[in-house]
Motif scaffolding. Sequence first.
Motif, PDB file in Angstrom:
ATOM      1  N   SER A  52       9.230  -3.487  25.688  1.00  0.00           N
ATOM      2  CA  SER A  52      10.397  -3.770  24.834  1.00  0.00           C
ATOM      3  C   SER A  52      11.577  -2.862  25.153  1.00  0.00           C
ATOM      4  O   SER A  52      12.727  -3.182  24.817  1.00  0.00           O
ATOM      5  N   VAL A  53      11.285  -1.729  25.837  1.00  0.00           N
ATOM      6  CA  VAL A  53      12.371  -0.822  26.183  1.00  0.00           C
ATOM      7  C   VAL A  53      13.362  -1.489  27.142  1.00  0.00           C
ATOM      8  O   VAL A  53      14.543  -1.129  27.185  1.00  0.00           O
ATOM      9  N   ASP A  55      15.762  -3.349  24.928  1.00  0.00           N
ATOM     10  CA  ASP A  55      16.563  -2.413  24.131  1.00  0.00           C
ATOM     11  C   ASP A  55      17.674  -1.797  24.968  1.00  0.00           C
ATOM     12  O   ASP A  55      18.832  -1.712  24.519  1.00  0.00           O
ATOM     13  N   ARG A  56      17.334  -1.370  26.190  1.00  0.00           N
ATOM     14  CA  ARG A  56      18.348  -0.730  27.029  1.00  0.00           C
ATOM     15  C   ARG A  56      19.380  -1.739  27.536  1.00  0.00           C
ATOM     16  O   ARG A  56      20.571  -1.409  27.654  1.00  0.00           O
ATOM     17  N   GLU A  66      21.668  -2.452  24.689  1.00  0.00           N
ATOM     18  CA  GLU A  66      22.548  -1.311  24.442  1.00  0.00           C
ATOM     19  C   GLU A  66      23.750  -1.347  25.375  1.00  0.00           C
ATOM     20  O   GLU A  66      24.869  -0.984  24.986  1.00  0.00           O
ATOM     21  N   ARG A 123      26.213  -4.384  22.588  1.00  0.00           N
ATOM     22  CA  ARG A 123      26.886  -3.542  21.604  1.00  0.00           C
ATOM     23  C   ARG A 123      28.360  -3.936  21.425  1.00  0.00           C
ATOM     24  O   ARG A 123      28.890  -3.921  20.311  1.00  0.00           O
ATOM     25  N   TRP A 139      21.619  -9.791  16.241  1.00  0.00           N
ATOM     26  CA  TRP A 139      20.718  -8.670  15.968  1.00  0.00           C
ATOM     27  C   TRP A 139      20.561  -8.353  14.480  1.00  0.00           C
ATOM     28  O   TRP A 139      19.772  -7.459  14.145  1.00  0.00           O
ATOM     29  N   TYR A 144      17.769 -11.866  13.804  1.00  0.00           N
ATOM     30  CA  TYR A 144      16.979 -10.866  14.541  1.00  0.00           C
ATOM     31  C   TYR A 144      15.617 -11.426  14.955  1.00  0.00           C
ATOM     32  O   TYR A 144      15.164 -11.234  16.088  1.00  0.00           O
ATOM     33  N   TYR A 167      14.213 -11.688  18.718  1.00  0.00           N
ATOM     34  CA  TYR A 167      12.977 -10.980  19.088  1.00  0.00           C
ATOM     35  C   TYR A 167      11.972 -11.954  19.703  1.00  0.00           C
ATOM     36  O   TYR A 167      11.328 -11.647  20.722  1.00  0.00           O
TER      37      TYR A 167
END
Length: 671
Positions: A336-337, A340-341, A344, A348, A357, A361, A365
Amino acid sequence: MKLLARTHSFPQWRKIALPMGRFLLTFLLSAGQTVDGYTPWALAMVCAAGPGLPGLTCLAGSALGTLVFLDFQPGLRYLATSILIFSANTALYDMRFYHKRWFRGILAAVTMLLVQSVYLLHRDAAQWTQCIAAASLCAVATTTFGFLQEEKRGSQAFRRGLLLLFVALLMAVAPVTLAKCFSPGRALAAALALLIAGTQSPAQGAVSGMCIGLTMDLALGSSLSFTAVYGIAAGLASLLRERSAFLRTFVFCLSTALLSFWVQDTGRIGLLGEAALAGLIALTVPVRRWERRLAVEAPKPEPTFQVLMERSAAAFRDLYDSFFRGTKPSPPENPSVIFDRAAERVCRGCVLCSHCWQKNYTATYNAFSAACGAMLKRGQAQARDFPLTFTSHCVHLTEFMAALNTETHSFLLRRQYHQRLLSARQQAQEQYALLGDLLASSAHQAVAAAAEAPLGYRIGSSLRPKTGENVCGDQLAVFEAGQTLYLLLSDGMGSGESAHREAAMTVRLLRQFLEAGIDALPALKTLNTALSLRSDGGGGFTTIDLLALQRGSGTATLYKYGAAPTYCKRTGRVSRIIAQSLPAGLQSGESPPERTQLSLQGGSYLVMVSDGIADATSDEWLQNLLAGWSGTDPNALVSLIMREAQQRRGMDDDCAVLALYLPDDGQKKQV
């Protein structure tokens, strides 16, 4: 003793106490003169102290002792010798030979002889002999007193120096008498001889008593009377060292009384009184304490090779248990990282960030979860991996896919690194455990001995390379290590030079382990781990077929790492032993080789082959050949197997055959 302990505890007090102690000892030892005016003990103290402040304090003590205890002429010679000794210590201190234990003793004796020889030029041989004897005593005392400064307290050398110093002080007070016949110094010397006699053998006790008596004779000039009395009395008392202290003291006093007739009438009564006082002193001193302080300590036995190896093995096992046993590897990174990255970096600043998000969400996901498997399997992300509901409203889909691909590549690199690091750590852990097993095995083999007459054996073997190759990729070896006979066959990966090199290296390394006394199991596990590390760097792997036969009992163990079947013929029946394990280098380091226990007796055959001869799916012909074989020559059997394999398979692979025959007559014949 408490004061001495405080001296060691407070350095500022010690700086004052030690120089004062040297000064007083040298001053008192100046009174310890022989009948001819020699002062060997004080000169030995000056020489043993060396240069600098210790030597200066001893030199000052000798100067004061000259004024108090000596006449003018002996005192002048003594003071001149002390000054020369201190000067020589200062001048020669930087020389390498100066720090040898024997040098200062020789320096003291030579300096004393040089000074005294000026006064002995026209004297008779007896006076020269007395001077040489005093110089020799000075040399011995210098070396012994040196131990008081160089050795640790409580060591045997330190105790000897302390004992000699006490005897020298007794010599200094020996001339002091009460009622013209009784000497407290001689009484203390007799008590010391009696105490030492209770801790030594008769010979050692007699020699110690003679040495103490000799110092009394040198101080009094009594023609070796005390040497004989103390020597004989102490020797007789030593015969009773295992008996009670009362009996030992009674024998010492009675012997002294009987031997007192050798002493002049004026000293006979004094000698009897001194012996009685010595007995009282000896009875009041704890004998066990003197045994600990005066007895010659027996050296502790050196640990045997087996004990050292067992201790080393226990240390490595304890290291493995303390650091590695029960520990769990860190969990792998969650995929999942990646999302996430990437989010980001891209999401954003997106105008729909809150929509994707926060409001939706769960849908976002689920979209990422659905795409994760295919993305990791392929190594990159594609738009078709995501549901249409996600790709249709993502306004930065191209940038998001690029960010996902970058993060996926980094994630896969980190996962590969983690797996390799985990594998390396696991192999290092196994090496510690295996090293403990190897050392324990060596300790066991170091003391193993044959209990029965060893079995005889005959060996037949043959190697043939694959058609078109110059070298054979199969290798074999037959050797003995103690009472164990080893048969080893290794098949390298493929054929030709590379396979030959891998198989030859395996055979060579494993043979070195076994001939060093290491058991087969830890040796094989160690080699398998090493081969697995080597295969990570581009090396190959090999099969291992190993038989360990105990020639004393006939029991055998067969070890296999991915090897072809092994055949055993006993009492006319043929059995086949196969293995399901992988070759060495591919097998996990934690997994031991497959083991089979056998019992071989006279008339038994055991045949090892490589897969170029037969494998588990095409070996019925070989089993029939062995069942019909009735000969006793293993070479003939090997030749027959080779011919039959060549006819059936045409030498399409490297071939190796190793046959063991145990004859009934027990005669060893190796071919």
